[in-house]
Design an enzyme around this catalytic site. Structure first.
Site, short mmCIF file in Angstrom:
data_model
loop_
_atom_site.label_atom_id
_atom_site.label_comp_id
_atom_site.label_asym_id
_atom_site.label_seq_id
_atom_site.Cartn_x
_atom_site.Cartn_y
_atom_site.Cartn_z
N CYS A 82 0.85 -1.19 0.00
CA CYS A 82 0.00 0.00 0.00
C CYS A 82 0.89 1.24 0.00
O CYS A 82 1.98 1.25 0.55
CB CYS A 82 -0.85 -0.02 1.26
SG CYS A 82 -1.88 1.42 1.49
N ASP A 400 -2.55 30.12 4.99
CA ASP A 400 -2.43 28.65 5.01
C ASP A 400 -2.51 28.15 3.57
O ASP A 400 -3.50 27.52 3.17
CB ASP A 400 -3.58 28.09 5.87
CG ASP A 400 -3.51 26.58 6.04
OD1 ASP A 400 -2.53 25.96 5.58
OD2 ASP A 400 -4.45 26.01 6.63
N CYS A 427 1.89 23.20 4.91
CA CYS A 427 2.04 21.75 4.87
C CYS A 427 3.27 21.38 4.05
O CYS A 427 3.48 20.20 3.75
CB CYS A 427 0.78 21.09 4.31
SG CYS A 427 0.32 21.74 2.71
C1 LIG Z 1 -4.11 24.06 3.07
S1 LIG Z 1 -5.70 24.46 2.52
C2 LIG Z 1 -6.23 25.59 3.75
C3 LIG Z 1 -7.32 25.04 4.56
C4 LIG Z 1 -7.92 25.88 5.65
N1 LIG Z 1 -7.07 26.90 6.18
C5 LIG Z 1 -8.35 24.91 6.75
O1 LIG Z 1 -7.64 24.78 7.74
O2 LIG Z 1 -9.39 24.25 6.58
C6 LIG Z 1 -5.34 25.53 1.18
C7 LIG Z 1 -6.57 26.16 0.53
O3 LIG Z 1 -6.11 27.05 -0.47
C8 LIG Z 1 -7.01 27.03 -1.56
N2 LIG Z 1 -6.30 27.57 -2.73
C9 LIG Z 1 -5.39 26.92 -3.50
N3 LIG Z 1 -4.90 27.74 -4.45
C10 LIG Z 1 -5.51 28.94 -4.27
C11 LIG Z 1 -5.42 30.19 -4.95
N4 LIG Z 1 -4.60 30.36 -5.98
N5 LIG Z 1 -6.19 31.20 -4.51
C12 LIG Z 1 -7.01 31.04 -3.44
N6 LIG Z 1 -7.13 29.87 -2.75
C13 LIG Z 1 -6.39 28.83 -3.17
C14 LIG Z 1 -7.43 25.59 -1.65
O4 LIG Z 1 -8.66 25.46 -2.32
C15 LIG Z 1 -7.50 25.19 -0.16
O5 LIG Z 1 -8.79 25.36 0.35
#
Ligand SMILES: C[S@@+](CC[C@H](N)C(=O)[O-])C[C@H]1O[C@@H](n2cnc3c(N)ncnc32)[C@H](O)[C@@H]1O
Length: 470
Positions: A82, A400, A427
């Site tokens: 896996c 984030d 992350c």
């Molecule tokens: C790591 S997650 C953050 C999650 C949130 N802070 C939480 O704890 O639930 C990153 C987020 O960035 C959004 N994202 C990715 N690229 C983006 C962009 N260019 N502009 C705005 N949002 C974006 C994704 O859809 C995702 O929801």
């Protein structure tokens, strides 16, 4: 016929010496650096190189001469085949030590950051059954393990319900027990599979795009609710109802039983219609008395317990007094924004996915939060000087971003907005370090807190506080 590639010579009795950036172990042989999965530092192995470049190679261990004293026993029967939980052969204390080191290495080497004292990584209280969401795939081409192939026994039934094998798009490893999600997930998956086999239901054939059963997604929550999403390829009402009625009867714990027909070539369900077969169309997650509504398409951090710890750290680093305007960038379903709203004057959340922004607004609504504003769109287009003129200069920015980190234009706008503090949740410590280096023109790093959200994987989350240089 495929060419029979000549195998490279085996490298004998090689000592594994460390862990590399992407979680594979590392060894040196003469001037060659070799990356090998499923071994730990201290193992002595014969290595079959599978790919060789000038200065490095990839390989697999084909014979063990010595096992490292540092080894832990793998607890999962699917280990090694896996793609998940690759680090279960490392004791947990060692896993988080490597993760902490990975954060430090990135911040120092890529970010060129003068580090403050780093708080020890926050390990996950649960190291097994910590996920709240898993997706399993049906396939009529189960992955055959090396033992199965060597045994030569004809395997008539190659139907599988489990995980994709990394790098093999149409092969699925049949899973009997997965240690990642509450055991009800195993019970539901196994019951669906045996009902399907007993009743001759056709498992998905990815190459030919045919079959009835395609995927299942199981979501569990700390409130005890369970969501099952059954994804069918073909639209066969009688068979679908028989299976769903059987599962509903067997598992009264399922509070949200949903099905989706997905006849497209790819697995994504974001553009498919949701059908609620029984119960609610959502489940709730709870944190400090706040409720978060999770629909079948909503994003929610997959390790709920550690997500709560992560958010507490972000809130603590932000040091809010109640008077601040806070921007929560990449807000997803607005969880951080809603979590900190009571500590701030106003919180503005920005996110790419419009459905997530709808959820964020719903979550403010059901919790009686009225000081949040949410905007959907690409960060680099939305967050500009005009936006800041309209909605106000943030006192604090919490960001984030996804693994790729922040776009240069976003960093430019943050630098010109000059919030007093930035809390950067990431992350991916490598892209975080790159971005911190750019922010270093005006900011100094004052706190660093790594967090382990995904035990037995090499992934690490890191929270950094930046303060404006005076
Ligand atoms: C790591 S997650 C953050 C999650 C949130 N802070 C939480 O704890 O639930 C990153 C987020 O960035 C959004 N994202 C990715 N690229 C983006 C962009 N260019 N502009 C705005 N949002 C974006 C994704 O859809 C995702 O929801």
């Amino acid at each position: 016929m495929a060419k029979n590639k000549k195998q490279l010579p085996i490298l004998e009795k090689v000592l594994i010496t460390g862990i590399a950036a992407e979680g594979k172990a590392i060894a040196r042989y003469n001037d060659l650096v070799i990356f090998i999965p499923f071994v730990v530092p201290g193992d002595v192995v014969d290595i079959q190189p599978t790919r060789k470049k000038n200065s490095y190679a990839e390989g697999k261990a084909v014979h063990f001469h010595e096992y490292s004293p540092q080894r832990a026993e793998a607890f999962c029967e699917h280990y090694g085949v896996c793609g998940g939980c690759k680090w279960q052969i490392l004791p947990y204390a060692e896993q988080i030590r490597y993760k902490q080191q990975q954060v430090v290495d990135n911040l120092v080497r890529i970010g060129k950051i003068e580090l403050p004292e780093i708080t020890p990584i926050l390990g996950s209280e649960k190291t097994q059954f910590y996920r709240n969401k898993l997706e399993f795939t049906f396939s009529n081409k189960s992955w055959m393990t090396e033992e199965e192939i060597r045994s030569g026994a004809a395997i008539e039934n190659r139907n599988a319900l489990g995980f994709h094998i990394p790098g093999m798009f149409d092969k699925v490893l049949d899973i009997r027990k997965c240690w990642l999600q509450d055991d009800i997930s195993n019970q539901i998956r196994n019951e669906i599979k045996s009902f399907a086999l007993q009743n001759g239901y056709v498992f998905f054939d990815l190459r030919n795009q045919s079959g009835l059963l395609r995927n299942i997604i199981i979501r569990t929550s700390s409130t005890g609710e369970v969501m099952l999403i059954m994804v069918f390829f073909e639209d066969e009402k009688e068979k679908r109802d028989a299976l769903l009625n059987h599962i509903a009867e067997m598992f009264p714990a399922i509070t949200s039983l949903i099905y989706i027909i997905n006849e497209k070539a790819n697995d994504t369900i974001t553009d498919r219609e949701i059908h609620v077969f029984k119960g609610n169309g959502f489940i709730y997650e709870e944190m400090e008395g706040l409720k978060f509504k999770i629909g079948p398409k909503s994003f929610y951090q997959t390790n709920s317990g550690q997500a709560y710890n992560l958010y507490k750290i972000a809130r603590d680093f932000a040091g809010l007094t109640g008077n601040e305007l806070v921007y929560d960038l990449y807000t997803g379903t607005g969880t951080i924004a809603n979590f900190i709203a009571k500590n701030a004057r106003q919180v503005i959340g920005i996110e790419y996915v419009p459905e997530a922004i709808e959820d964020a607004r719903i979550n403010s609504g059901i919790n009686g939060i009225d000081n949040t504003l949410f905007f959907a769109g690409d960060m680099k287009d939305i967050l500009n000087d005009e936006f800041i003129k309209t909605y106000g200069r943030p006192d604090v920015i919490i960001t984030d971003p996804p693994r790729a980190g922040m776009h240069d234009d976003v960093i430019e706008t943050i630098l010109s907005a000059e919030p007093h503090k930035i809390v950067y949740v990431s992350c991916n410590p490598a892209t975080q370090a790159r971005d911190l280096n750019l922010l270093g023109q005006k900011y100094r790093v004052s706190k660093v807190q790594p967090v382990d959200m995904f035990p037995h994987t090499h992934h690490v989350e890191n929270v950094v506080r930046l303060e404006i240089k005076l």
